[in-house]
Write a protein that holds these residues in place. Structure first.
Motif, short mmCIF file in Angstrom:
data_model
loop_
_atom_site.label_atom_id
_atom_site.label_comp_id
_atom_site.label_asym_id
_atom_site.label_seq_id
_atom_site.Cartn_x
_atom_site.Cartn_y
_atom_site.Cartn_z
N MET A 142 39.23 -24.49 -123.91
CA MET A 142 37.95 -25.03 -124.34
C MET A 142 36.78 -24.42 -123.55
SD MET A 142 38.51 -27.19 -126.84
CE MET A 142 39.77 -25.98 -127.31
N LEU A 143 37.04 -24.07 -122.30
CA LEU A 143 35.97 -23.57 -121.43
C LEU A 143 35.98 -22.06 -121.26
CD1 LEU A 143 35.97 -26.27 -118.58
CD2 LEU A 143 34.80 -26.29 -120.80
N ARG A 144 36.77 -21.39 -122.05
CA ARG A 144 36.90 -19.92 -121.91
C ARG A 144 35.54 -19.24 -121.96
NH1 ARG A 144 40.42 -15.84 -125.81
NH2 ARG A 144 40.12 -13.96 -124.53
N GLN A 147 41.57 -18.80 -114.68
CA GLN A 147 41.94 -17.64 -115.48
C GLN A 147 40.96 -17.40 -116.62
OE1 GLN A 147 45.92 -17.97 -117.05
NE2 GLN A 147 46.10 -15.79 -117.47
N GLU A 148 40.23 -18.44 -117.04
CA GLU A 148 39.36 -18.33 -118.21
C GLU A 148 37.87 -18.44 -117.91
OE1 GLU A 148 40.37 -17.38 -120.98
OE2 GLU A 148 42.44 -18.01 -121.30
N VAL A 149 37.50 -18.90 -116.71
CA VAL A 149 36.08 -19.02 -116.37
C VAL A 149 35.75 -18.04 -115.26
CG1 VAL A 149 36.08 -21.45 -117.05
CG2 VAL A 149 36.34 -20.84 -114.63
N ARG A 150 34.48 -17.69 -115.15
CA ARG A 150 34.09 -16.67 -114.17
C ARG A 150 34.03 -17.22 -112.75
NH1 ARG A 150 31.05 -15.50 -118.81
NH2 ARG A 150 31.58 -13.47 -119.70
N ASN A 151 33.55 -18.44 -112.60
CA ASN A 151 33.45 -19.06 -111.28
C ASN A 151 33.88 -20.51 -111.38
OD1 ASN A 151 31.81 -16.95 -109.55
ND2 ASN A 151 30.76 -17.07 -111.52
N LEU A 152 34.74 -20.94 -110.45
CA LEU A 152 35.26 -22.30 -110.48
C LEU A 152 35.08 -22.94 -109.10
CD1 LEU A 152 36.85 -24.60 -111.87
CD2 LEU A 152 38.95 -23.50 -111.03
#
Length: 233
Positions: free
Chosen positions: A57-59, A80-85
């Motif tokens: 959903m947050l890709r 794995q799917e977002v740039r910064n966590l």
């Protein structure tokens, strides 16, 4: 690189597995999920499926924050799917555990923070919180949600996952003791609509997410978009 016979697998295609073991060692489960793996291994699959749903959903989101990450074992799926966590939890023990297990290329920021005490510092276009709201007293749930949304951009997304009220008939006594605020699907939607213009609630049974009948769902996932400002209430 030369290998001794005892370091080689019978099928050469598997040799990278041995190389990785020798280079970085074995990964380990987090404190919470270690218990799950020992006591109810299937539950680990369900947990990871929830994180996979969030990750898809947050890709592509630039900055995401997880509220109440626990040991953050599943957070890597979102990373794995977002740039910064950024992951936060009010328990320093869990944050220390998450930091100790962090390795390249899956680094992310882990920070101690009590969301009931105030918003997370920063500006995010996505937030998520899995298996937390049911532990928050109903009298404090609005503050919980408001503090999360305060750090979201106007068109940010919040995903909240919670065991359904109906599932508690089958919960263990230990779970029931901690689950003080489970909700039905319609109630969860109503609560989240106090803070967002658009709320989409999904049902979940085991590792399957679907749009089925809320009272038959074991778990609920609310995807909330476009937060309400003061004048929208």
């Amino acid at each position: 690189m030369a290998y001794s016979p005892e370091d080689c697998t019978r099928d050469p295609v598997n040799q990278p597995l041995i190389d990785l073991r020798d280079r970085i060692g074995f990964a380990r489960l987090g404190i919470m999920n270690n218990q799950v793996w020992h006591e109810d291994p299937r539950r680990l699959v369900f947990t990871l499926a929830r994180y996979k749903f969030v990750s898809k959903m947050l890709r592509g989101k630039e900055r995401a924050v997880e509220i109440g990450c626990g040991d953050a074992f599943g957070s890597r799926l979102v990373r794995q799917e977002v740039r910064n966590l950024l992951v936060v939890d009010y328990d320093p023990l869990f944050i220390a555990d998450a930091q100790a297990r962090m390795i390249p290329p899956w680094e992310y920021e882990a920070r101690v923070h009590d969301i009931l005490a105030g918003p997370v510092e920063g500006n995010f276009d996505a937030a998520y919180s899995l298996d937390v709201l049911e532990h928050i007293p109903e009298s404090e749930e609005d503050q919980f949600i408001a503090n999360i949304t305060a750090s979201l951009q106007p068109h940010g997304v919040l995903i909240v996952g919670i065991p359904s009220l109906e599932s508690q008939a089958y919960a263990s006594s230990a779970s029931k003791a901690g689950h003080i605020n489970c909700k039905s699907g319609d109630t969860l939607k109503t609560v989240m609509e106090q803070h967002f213009h658009n709320v989409f609630v999904f049902s979940m049974n085991d590792e399957v997410v679907h749009t089925g009948f809320y009272p038959m769902a074991h778990y609920l996932l609310a995807v909330c978009c476009s937060k309400k400002e003061a004048g929208d209430f």
